[in-house]
Write an enzyme that holds these catalytic residues in place. Structure first.
Site, short mmCIF file in Angstrom:
data_model
loop_
_atom_site.label_atom_id
_atom_site.label_comp_id
_atom_site.label_asym_id
_atom_site.label_seq_id
_atom_site.Cartn_x
_atom_site.Cartn_y
_atom_site.Cartn_z
N SER A 28 0.83 -1.21 0.00
CA SER A 28 0.00 0.00 0.00
C SER A 28 0.87 1.26 0.00
O SER A 28 1.80 1.37 0.80
CB SER A 28 -0.87 0.07 1.26
OG SER A 28 -1.46 -1.16 1.52
N HIS A 59 -9.77 -1.90 -6.72
CA HIS A 59 -9.15 -2.34 -7.98
C HIS A 59 -8.15 -3.42 -7.64
O HIS A 59 -7.52 -3.42 -6.58
CB HIS A 59 -8.50 -1.18 -8.72
CG HIS A 59 -7.53 -0.41 -7.89
ND1 HIS A 59 -6.23 -0.79 -7.74
CD2 HIS A 59 -7.70 0.69 -7.12
CE1 HIS A 59 -5.63 0.05 -6.93
NE2 HIS A 59 -6.49 0.95 -6.53
N GLU A 84 -9.49 -10.16 2.99
CA GLU A 84 -10.52 -9.86 1.99
C GLU A 84 -11.40 -11.09 1.72
O GLU A 84 -12.33 -11.01 0.93
CB GLU A 84 -9.86 -9.43 0.67
CG GLU A 84 -9.10 -8.13 0.78
CD GLU A 84 -8.23 -7.88 -0.44
OE1 GLU A 84 -8.67 -7.14 -1.32
OE2 GLU A 84 -7.12 -8.44 -0.50
N ALA A 111 3.08 -1.98 4.12
CA ALA A 111 2.92 -0.91 5.09
C ALA A 111 2.65 -1.60 6.43
O ALA A 111 1.96 -2.61 6.47
CB ALA A 111 1.74 -0.03 4.71
N SER A 209 0.20 -8.87 5.94
CA SER A 209 0.58 -9.53 4.68
C SER A 209 1.96 -10.17 4.81
O SER A 209 2.40 -10.48 5.91
CB SER A 209 0.58 -8.49 3.54
OG SER A 209 1.64 -7.55 3.73
N ASN A 232 2.27 4.03 10.52
CA ASN A 232 1.63 4.53 11.75
C ASN A 232 2.25 3.80 12.93
O ASN A 232 2.88 2.76 12.76
CB ASN A 232 0.12 4.23 11.71
CG ASN A 232 -0.15 2.74 11.52
OD1 ASN A 232 -0.05 2.21 10.41
ND2 ASN A 232 -0.46 2.06 12.60
N HIS A 244 -4.44 13.10 8.22
CA HIS A 244 -4.32 12.21 7.08
C HIS A 244 -3.31 12.72 6.05
O HIS A 244 -2.52 11.95 5.51
CB HIS A 244 -5.70 12.02 6.44
CG HIS A 244 -5.70 10.98 5.37
ND1 HIS A 244 -5.35 9.67 5.61
CD2 HIS A 244 -5.99 11.05 4.04
CE1 HIS A 244 -5.43 8.98 4.48
NE2 HIS A 244 -5.81 9.80 3.52
N1 HPA Z 1 -1.51 -2.92 12.11
C1 HPA Z 1 -1.71 -3.90 11.21
N2 HPA Z 1 -1.50 -3.72 9.90
C2 HPA Z 1 -1.08 -2.52 9.49
C3 HPA Z 1 -0.87 -1.46 10.39
C4 HPA Z 1 -1.10 -1.67 11.76
O1 HPA Z 1 -0.94 -0.78 12.61
N3 HPA Z 1 -0.46 -0.38 9.64
C5 HPA Z 1 -0.42 -0.81 8.35
N4 HPA Z 1 -0.79 -2.10 8.25
#
Ligand code: HPA
Length: 271
Positions: A28, A59, A84, A111, A209, A232, A244
């Site tokens: 992502s 998508h 999903e 991410a 993932s 984050n 954001h």
């Molecule tokens: N937790 C789980 N999956 C994630 C996070 C998270 O804080 N940030 C991005 N993917």
């Protein structure tokens, strides 16, 4: 649902200019690199038989095949997640397809939420180990092709590629930490108690993932390298919420750094 790997690989392979050395999976917010490959050929997931059509952002994703610093690569922008509702064999089908196409190395990006001290939004973490907390293995079920039944996981992420990554980061004067990635099932983010548990277990970052893909890649004997972009702080540890726009900007900047790092690694890695 099962994906016919041979049929999928035939459809992707037909569109490729040459045999890719490497599969690069972009997580992502990291799709920038797909825009900057040389001699690019695109294959949307919709054109691959057996691939489900709709992904997390509405998508499905696409392949971009081309060259990075002259080396033939297959880039996968977008992936299928178990949260999903996809079966594990769908989640890992792109790894099996890449192996069928002759790829020897897989670079995975994602991410993730930062758990370890200092892993703030925008940081890049080299994954040097993982913990599977998805409560299932992508390898469960009948043995597929030449995959090992009981793959060794004492070194899931290739030590040489890790060393090369650290070297490239040093030369780029880019901070690069390394640590353990915990894969959870999701899709809800973690509660504060879960984050404390993950920290106690030794996880430095958490995401949803990468572990299924890395596991299947190892069962196929592929070399694996993986990076988390910290988007984050993991649940309940962030203090003041970032707005954001700030998060997006952080992601963009980190993405640029990660792209430079990956380019350096791809340029210099052994075939
Ligand atoms: N937790 C789980 N999956 C994630 C996070 C998270 O804080 N940030 C991005 N993917």
């Amino acid at each position: 649902m099962t994906v016919d790997i041979a049929a999928a690989a035939a459809a992707v392979g037909e569109a490729l200019p040459d045999r890719p050395e490497l599969l690069l999976v972009l997580g992502s917010g990291l799709s920038g690199l797909a825009e900057r490959v040389e001699a690019a050929v695109e294959v949307p997931f919709e054109a691959v038989p057996g691939y489900p059509s709709v992904g997390v952002a509405g998508h499905a994703g696409r392949y971009v095949a081309g060259r990075i610093e002259g080396r033939p690569v297959l880039i996968q922008a977008g992936r299928f997640h178990a949260y999903e509702g996809h079966d594990m064999d769908v989640v890992v089908a792109p790894i099996r397809v890449a192996a069928a196409l002759g790829v020897g190395t897989v670079i995975l990006t994602n991410a993730a939420g930062g758990i370890a001290r200092g892993l703030e939004p925008g940081c890049i973490m080299l994954i040097d180990d993982h913990i599977n907390l998805q409560w299932r293995s992508a390898l469960a079920g009948p043995l597929v092709g030449d995959e090992q039944r009981f793959p060794d996981m004492s070194e899931p992420y290739d030590r040489r590629l890790q060393a090369l990554s650290m070297q490239v980061a040093l030369e780029l004067q880019m901070p690069l930490s390394r640590g353990t990635y915990a894969a959870v099932a999701g899709p809800s983010f973690e509660t504060p108690a879960e984050v404390r548990m993950l920290e106690f277990l030794g996880a430095d970052a958490v995401g949803m993932s990468t572990v299924p893909e890395a596991t299947v890649a190892r069962a196929l004997g592929l070399r694996v390298l993986a990076f988390s972009m910290i988007s984050n702080r993991a649940g309940g540890m962030g203090g003041d919420d970032l707005d954001h726009a700030e998060v997006l900007e952080i992601g963009e900047r980190a993405g640029v750094g990660l792209e430079a790092l990956i380019r350096g690694v791809v340029t210099r890695m052994e075939p």
